[in-house]
Scaffold this motif. Sequence first.
Motif, PDB file in Angstrom:
ATOM      1  N   GLY A 163       0.829  -1.200   0.000  1.00 10.28           N
ATOM      2  CA  GLY A 163       0.000   0.000   0.000  1.00 10.28           C
ATOM      3  C   GLY A 163       0.863   1.249   0.000  1.00 10.28           C
ATOM      4  N   GLU A 164       0.398   2.269  -0.687  1.00 11.38           N
ATOM      5  CA  GLU A 164       1.084   3.562  -0.706  1.00 11.38           C
ATOM      6  C   GLU A 164       0.037   4.652  -0.697  1.00 11.38           C
ATOM      7  OE1 GLU A 164       4.099   4.624  -3.587  1.00 11.38           O
ATOM      8  OE2 GLU A 164       4.669   2.510  -3.754  1.00 11.38           O
ATOM      9  N   PRO A 165       0.399   5.838  -0.194  1.00  8.14           N
ATOM     10  CA  PRO A 165      -0.563   6.953  -0.228  1.00  8.14           C
ATOM     11  C   PRO A 165      -0.855   7.380  -1.666  1.00  8.14           C
ATOM     12  CG  PRO A 165       1.279   7.431   1.244  1.00  8.14           C
ATOM     13  CD  PRO A 165       1.644   6.190   0.493  1.00  8.14           C
ATOM     14  N   TYR A 166      -2.076   7.759  -1.894  1.00  8.23           N
ATOM     15  CA  TYR A 166      -2.493   8.289  -3.199  1.00  8.23           C
ATOM     16  C   TYR A 166      -2.030   9.752  -3.300  1.00  8.23           C
ATOM     17  CZ  TYR A 166      -5.960  10.735  -6.131  1.00  8.23           C
ATOM     18  OH  TYR A 166      -6.581  11.568  -7.026  1.00  8.23           O
ATOM     19  N   PRO A 167      -1.268  10.087  -4.363  1.00  6.98           N
ATOM     20  CA  PRO A 167      -0.686  11.427  -4.435  1.00  6.98           C
ATOM     21  C   PRO A 167      -1.540  12.444  -5.213  1.00  6.98           C
ATOM     22  CG  PRO A 167       0.274  10.040  -6.128  1.00  6.98           C
ATOM     23  CD  PRO A 167      -0.772   9.202  -5.429  1.00  6.98           C
TER      24      PRO A 167
END
Length: 264
Positions: free
Chosen positions: A254-258
């Motif tokens: 998972g990664e933050p949505y930029p």
Amino acid sequence: MSRNNNNPLIQKIAKQAYMTFKGLKCSANGDSKVFAEKQDKLVSLVTPLRAADLKIAPRKNKSTSGTSEPDSPPVTYMHICETDVFSMGIFLLGTGASIPLHDHPGMNGMLKVLYGKVSISCFDKQESCQTASAAPPCFETPVAPFQNASLRRSLLRSVDEYSENSGPCLLTPLRDNLHQIDAVDGPAAFLDILAPPYDPDDGRDCHYYKVLKTVADPDIPVMNNQELQEDDKGKEKEKWLLEIPQPEDFWCGGEPYPGPVVSV
Ligand SMILES: [Fe+2]
């Protein structure tokens, strides 16, 4: 499609997704006229969406995280938003990565490539396999008796490639509800809209499958999408699937949505 910083395209897509899928029964197959019109509007908004609209870009390395760490995930998910009506996010696939064959029980969906190219194999789950005509064939690797309950008769409906210039790939509770997604020729990313969202407490859990190779069809490959494409492009073909646990070589980071903030 105009890009308005005060009302970004992804915000319009979220609003239209909510309007399109609100009130749609889980069991509906989405073929009513009213639904079709709303869905057409959503398709017209999603089609011009590009990676730059969401502030993402292809990554050079094999992994989706942009590093060459050996334990970095083959697939990464960026969550954008979720309501009781739909969920929306971005899947990033590293070079050679696959999202294994899986289902979306009782759900509608829309998948739009943002960069790169993916091959998508779409299957329909067929009705109960209790009738004589639907008796399972002989499989090249025999299925143990205890696995019989995990056998599913299915129809391979299509194997197609999608790029950023393609329209979205659609799924409904009854049509193209199962799919496998492979990155082709490098990394890829796509927007994923699911309605309603997965919810194991409401009968919408994700199940994984593998395609079984039958003795009668020695040329049919077991799983590889590229081989499936060569063998089956343009043809609908019955396939037998075995429900399996989540494959060990597949996991999703998972990664933050930029991108632009979305509120629904
Ligand atoms: Fe999916």
